[in-house]
Design a protein around this motif. Structure first.
Motif, PDB file in Angstrom:
ATOM      1  N   ALA A  92       0.770  -1.223  -0.067  1.00 12.46           N
ATOM      2  CA  ALA A  92      -0.135   0.124  -0.166  1.00 12.46           C
ATOM      3  C   ALA A  92       0.616   1.314   0.051  1.00 12.46           C
ATOM      4  CB  ALA A  92      -0.947   0.000   1.076  1.00 12.46           C
ATOM      5  N   TYR A  93       2.308   1.185   0.459  1.00 15.46           N
ATOM      6  CA  TYR A  93       3.083   2.350   0.501  1.00 15.46           C
ATOM      7  C   TYR A  93       3.120   2.705  -0.971  1.00 15.46           C
ATOM      8  CZ  TYR A  93       4.375   2.051   5.263  1.00 15.46           C
ATOM      9  OH  TYR A  93       4.172   1.918   6.690  1.00 15.46           O
ATOM     10  N   GLU A  94       3.034   2.072  -1.953  1.00 16.16           N
ATOM     11  CA  GLU A  94       3.271   2.485  -3.219  1.00 16.16           C
ATOM     12  C   GLU A  94       2.122   3.525  -3.825  1.00 16.16           C
ATOM     13  OE1 GLU A  94       1.354  -0.580  -6.636  1.00 16.16           O
ATOM     14  OE2 GLU A  94       2.657  -1.397  -5.173  1.00 16.16           O
ATOM     15  N   LEU A  95       1.206   3.800  -2.802  1.00 15.34           N
ATOM     16  CA  LEU A  95      -0.276   4.271  -3.324  1.00 15.34           C
ATOM     17  C   LEU A  95       0.304   5.877  -3.063  1.00 15.34           C
ATOM     18  CD1 LEU A  95      -3.167   2.650  -1.998  1.00 15.34           C
ATOM     19  CD2 LEU A  95      -2.367   2.651  -4.502  1.00 15.34           C
ATOM     20  N   GLY A  96       1.435   6.104  -2.161  1.00 18.06           N
ATOM     21  CA  GLY A  96       1.879   7.570  -2.049  1.00 18.06           C
ATOM     22  C   GLY A  96       0.856   8.198  -1.184  1.00 18.06           C
ATOM     23  N   MET A  97       0.107   7.268  -0.283  1.00 19.06           N
ATOM     24  CA  MET A  97      -0.898   8.163   0.500  1.00 19.06           C
ATOM     25  C   MET A  97      -0.596   8.018   1.846  1.00 19.06           C
ATOM     26  SD  MET A  97      -4.417   6.987  -1.367  1.00 19.06           S
ATOM     27  CE  MET A  97      -5.246   8.554  -0.891  1.00 19.06           C
ATOM     28  N   GLY A  98       0.738   7.775   2.277  1.00 16.81           N
ATOM     29  CA  GLY A  98       1.193   7.749   3.587  1.00 16.81           C
ATOM     30  C   GLY A  98       1.233   6.308   4.410  1.00 16.81           C
ATOM     31  N   GLN A  99       1.491   6.153   5.502  1.00 23.27           N
ATOM     32  CA  GLN A  99       1.351   4.880   6.030  1.00 23.27           C
ATOM     33  C   GLN A  99       0.178   4.290   6.394  1.00 23.27           C
ATOM     34  OE1 GLN A  99       3.345   4.979   9.963  1.00 23.27           O
ATOM     35  NE2 GLN A  99       2.602   2.932  10.511  1.00 23.27           N
ATOM     36  N   PRO A 100      -0.163   2.909   5.953  1.00 20.82           N
ATOM     37  CA  PRO A 100      -1.498   2.656   6.091  1.00 20.82           C
ATOM     38  C   PRO A 100      -2.116   2.247   7.331  1.00 20.82           C
ATOM     39  CG  PRO A 100      -0.065   1.268   4.944  1.00 20.82           C
ATOM     40  CD  PRO A 100       0.577   2.233   5.157  1.00 20.82           C
ATOM     41  N   ILE A 101      -3.081   2.409   7.963  1.00 19.95           N
ATOM     42  CA  ILE A 101      -3.598   2.144   9.358  1.00 19.95           C
ATOM     43  C   ILE A 101      -4.176   0.601   9.282  1.00 19.95           C
ATOM     44  CG2 ILE A 101      -5.035   2.644  11.257  1.00 19.95           C
ATOM     45  CD1 ILE A 101      -2.905   5.060  10.434  1.00 19.95           C
ATOM     46  N   PRO A 102      -3.333  -0.212   9.966  1.00 19.04           N
ATOM     47  CA  PRO A 102      -3.974  -1.731   9.861  1.00 19.04           C
ATOM     48  C   PRO A 102      -5.080  -1.948  10.898  1.00 19.04           C
ATOM     49  CG  PRO A 102      -1.870  -1.625  10.891  1.00 19.04           C
ATOM     50  CD  PRO A 102      -2.044  -0.321  10.772  1.00 19.04           C
ATOM     51  N   ILE A 103      -5.992  -2.277  10.370  1.00 27.67           N
ATOM     52  CA  ILE A 103      -7.400  -2.620  11.338  1.00 27.67           C
ATOM     53  C   ILE A 103      -7.829  -3.871  10.870  1.00 27.67           C
ATOM     54  CG2 ILE A 103      -7.772  -0.211  11.614  1.00 27.67           C
ATOM     55  CD1 ILE A 103     -10.504  -0.742   9.716  1.00 27.67           C
ATOM     56  N   ALA A 104      -8.821  -4.419  11.923  1.00 30.59           N
ATOM     57  CA  ALA A 104      -9.962  -5.705  11.453  1.00 30.59           C
ATOM     58  C   ALA A 104     -11.019  -5.115  12.064  1.00 30.59           C
ATOM     59  CB  ALA A 104      -9.233  -6.789  11.991  1.00 30.59           C
ATOM     60  N   SER A 105     -11.779  -4.575  11.157  1.00 32.54           N
ATOM     61  CA  SER A 105     -13.168  -3.959  11.764  1.00 32.54           C
ATOM     62  C   SER A 105     -14.063  -4.914  12.291  1.00 32.54           C
ATOM     63  CB  SER A 105     -13.883  -3.282  10.582  1.00 32.54           C
ATOM     64  OG  SER A 105     -14.227  -3.830   9.493  1.00 32.54           O
ATOM     65  N   GLU A 106     -13.915  -6.159  11.590  1.00 33.36           N
ATOM     66  CA  GLU A 106     -14.890  -7.357  12.129  1.00 33.36           C
ATOM     67  C   GLU A 106     -14.608  -7.712  13.657  1.00 33.36           C
ATOM     68  OE1 GLU A 106     -16.734 -11.665  10.830  1.00 33.36           O
ATOM     69  OE2 GLU A 106     -15.234 -10.518   9.737  1.00 33.36           O
ATOM     70  N   HIS A 107     -13.310  -7.538  14.003  1.00 32.16           N
ATOM     71  CA  HIS A 107     -12.985  -8.001  15.332  1.00 32.16           C
ATOM     72  C   HIS A 107     -12.575  -6.907  16.134  1.00 32.16           C
ATOM     73  CE1 HIS A 107     -12.962 -12.131  13.736  1.00 32.16           C
ATOM     74  NE2 HIS A 107     -12.199 -11.627  12.786  1.00 32.16           N
ATOM     75  N   GLY A 108     -12.862  -5.536  15.614  1.00 27.49           N
ATOM     76  CA  GLY A 108     -12.321  -4.432  16.673  1.00 27.49           C
ATOM     77  C   GLY A 108     -10.924  -4.361  16.787  1.00 27.49           C
ATOM     78  N   ILE A 109     -10.036  -4.575  15.965  1.00 29.84           N
ATOM     79  CA  ILE A 109      -8.631  -4.874  15.895  1.00 29.84           C
ATOM     80  C   ILE A 109      -8.142  -3.407  15.364  1.00 29.84           C
ATOM     81  CG2 ILE A 109      -6.580  -5.501  15.302  1.00 29.84           C
ATOM     82  CD1 ILE A 109      -7.841  -8.231  15.497  1.00 29.84           C
ATOM     83  N   GLY A 110      -7.352  -2.625  16.163  1.00 34.91           N
ATOM     84  CA  GLY A 110      -6.677  -1.666  15.375  1.00 34.91           C
ATOM     85  C   GLY A 110      -7.610  -0.263  15.672  1.00 34.91           C
ATOM     86  N   MET A 111      -8.381  -0.086  16.398  1.00 32.49           N
ATOM     87  CA  MET A 111      -9.509   1.046  16.425  1.00 32.49           C
ATOM     88  C   MET A 111      -8.504   2.371  17.276  1.00 32.49           C
ATOM     89  SD  MET A 111     -12.293   0.270  14.852  1.00 32.49           S
ATOM     90  CE  MET A 111     -11.567  -0.532  13.439  1.00 32.49           C
ATOM     91  N   SER A 112      -8.031   1.960  18.014  1.00 33.57           N
ATOM     92  CA  SER A 112      -7.249   3.176  18.773  1.00 33.57           C
ATOM     93  C   SER A 112      -6.108   3.795  17.782  1.00 33.57           C
ATOM     94  CB  SER A 112      -6.201   2.598  19.839  1.00 33.57           C
ATOM     95  OG  SER A 112      -5.368   1.629  19.495  1.00 33.57           O
ATOM     96  N   ASP A 113      -5.466   3.069  16.677  1.00 37.94           N
ATOM     97  CA  ASP A 113      -4.650   3.765  15.911  1.00 37.94           C
ATOM     98  C   ASP A 113      -5.651   4.329  14.882  1.00 37.94           C
ATOM     99  OD1 ASP A 113      -2.447   2.558  16.847  1.00 37.94           O
ATOM    100  OD2 ASP A 113      -2.550   0.869  15.440  1.00 37.94           O
TER     101      ASP A 113
END
Length: 482
Positions: free
Chosen positions: A133-154
């Motif tokens: 995803a870094y190749e999109l040139g939109m900065g660091q991607p935020i990793p989440i798993a919305s189904e499990h609620g992972i990464g919501m604080s980030d």
């Protein structure tokens, strides 16, 4: 005023799942079938300390194949243009596809700041996709798993940073969510998951604050979405000649003559025997949920095909839920013998729906706008009736005259004595009637009391409920004596 955060991305990357996670409600339809979401859907989002309006959108396509898909694209573009921050969601397990690249280019040209979010990151299989995803040139991607609620604080930190970057004018509108707001969120989630009460006596009085919740329901292709757009004065929801275009129940905040309203467009309800598609079953379930939590329901019928059996089935369901009801006869401009058509409708309703005798009927054309101006006054009037309370004194004077004129029948060799009545709640109007032998009062006599209340105290167009209760003898052992 709260900021607006729109969720965009190609089909089937988990936008609706993230929407449900942020709102704390299972309000958006979620299914592996691509393209389930068609219209923009808004909700109140709570993410850690942040509070904002979140918008779910249709999956972005490179080349729409139909007029409906073109309108879906337009709704998504409008969501992007009107948002304060956009989340570009991609499936990290699948990696970056050409479609992701195409729309990353499109969103970079927008003035709306974009946060790149990789979904489905609950396992290491997503790591290569995040690096890609870094190749999109939109900065660091935020990793989440919305189904499990992972990464919501980030995700919270990323949205917070984006809002601060654009110098959002009112920080208090989107940070430091109070404890009461968190409680309201939990209550909303609990209401979604709770089962229906076993009886009317178990129901609590509804909260009378907040906007009037107005649901527009009916069979497919009767003009519900056209009516919603006409009322709003905007092409807010997708319309077209094909039945079944609307899938989600779309809620839009609106104001009519100073009255705040939450207007809800719903999917068409066909006869149960004809519904076999999984997505359509989900859509019908969403419509039933919208009816359950509405205050007033406008049942739209097609003037050229009325009244069909399914129209009456839908109206009966609204009555069973205790909602106030208005009948909107759409496409009235196409009817030749209008007097005969209206006569048939009223006769059929009088026979099939005696529970809502006197229901308002508004004839109109949502397409041209003719007659639509009469709809909202009818809604406001029936809403006032639905909220009406009658003092106990006049009720009991009426009861005494009514019972004297037509006493209840003999039960087990003894005369039933109906002694007292009080209104236990409004929304819908509900009355407690105390009698010596409530089990012996036949259904016909209950209907007699309901009709008397409706006519005497003017309750047209709303369901009336009567709960029969036994009046205990204070002199009998164990029944209130000392």
């Amino acid at each position: 005023m709260k900021p607006v955060v729109a969720i965009l991305g190609r089909p089937n990357v988990g936008k609706s799942t993230l929407f449900n996670r942020l709102t704390g409600r299972r309000s958006a339809l979620v299914d592996p079938t691509p393209g389930v979401t068609r219209d923009r859907r808004e909700g109140d989002a709570f993410l850690g300390r942040l509070r904002f309006t979140v918008v779910d959108t249709a999956g972005l396509e490179d080349a729409p194949a139909s007029a409906v898909e073109t309108e879906m694209q337009e709704q998504s573009r409008r969501a992007l243009a009107e948002a304060d921050v956009a989340l570009l969601l991609f499936d990290a397990r699948a990696g970056i596809t050409p479609l992701d690249r195409h729309f990353a280019d499109l969103m970079r040209k927008s003035k709306t700041p974009v946060v790149l979010v990789g979904n489905k990151c609950e396992a290491r299989a997503a790591d290569p996709g995040l690096l890609e995803a870094y190749e999109l040139g939109m900065g660091q991607p935020i990793p989440i798993a919305s189904e499990h609620g992972i990464g919501m604080s980030d995700l919270e930190d990323a949205i917070d940073e984006a809002l601060r970057r654009i110098s959002w004018s009112d920080p208090e509108a989107w940070v430091d969510a109070t404890r009461d707001e968190r409680r309201r969120r939990r209550r909303g989630r609990d209401a979604d998951e709770a089962e229906e009460p076993e009886s009317d006596e178990d129901e609590e009085e509804e909260d009378e604050g907040g906007p009037l919740r107005l649901a527009i329901v009916g069979r497919p292709n009767v003009g519900k979405s056209t009516l919603v757009n006409r009322l709003l004065g905007d092409q807010r929801v997708i319309t077209g000649p094909e039945p079944g275009i609307t899938r989600d129940a779309i809620s839009v905040s609106w104001e009519w003559e100073g009255l705040p309203i939450k207007l809800i467009d719903t999917a068409g309800m066909r006869r149960k025997a004809r519904v076999d598609d999984k997505v359509e079953k989900l859509s019908v379930g969403d419509t039933l949920e919208a009816i359950r939590f509405a205050h007033v329901v406008v049942v739209v019928v097609d003037a050229n095909e009325m009244p069909e059996r399914q129209d009456l089935v839908i109206a009966r369901h609204v009555i069973d839920e205790g909602r106030a009801i208005v009948i909107a006869v759409n496409k009235w401009d196409a009817v030749e013998d209008r007097e005969d058509a209206l006569h048939k409708l009223r006769d059929r309703m009088e026979i099939s729906l005696p529970q809502i005798r006197g229901v308002p009927v508004v004839t109109m054309s949502a397409l041209t706008g003719r007659g639509v101006d009469r709809l909202m006054p009818a809604v406001a009037e029936v809403y006032e009736v639905w909220n009406r309370r009658i003092p106990t004194g006049p009720l009991n004077r009426w009861l005494q005259d009514t019972v004297d004129r037509h006493p209840p029948p003999i039960f087990r060799g003894r005369r039933i004595r109906v002694r007292y009545i009080t209104q236990s709640k409004a929304r819908p109007p509900t009355f407690a009637v105390f009698a010596s032998q409530p089990l012996g009062i036949p259904e016909a006599y209950v209907r007699y009391l309901v009709n008397g209340i409706r006519e005497t105290f003017e309750f047209p167009g709303v369901p009336i409920r009567i709960n029969l209760r036994r009046q205990r003898n204070p002199f009998a052992p164990g029944e209130g004596g000392d």
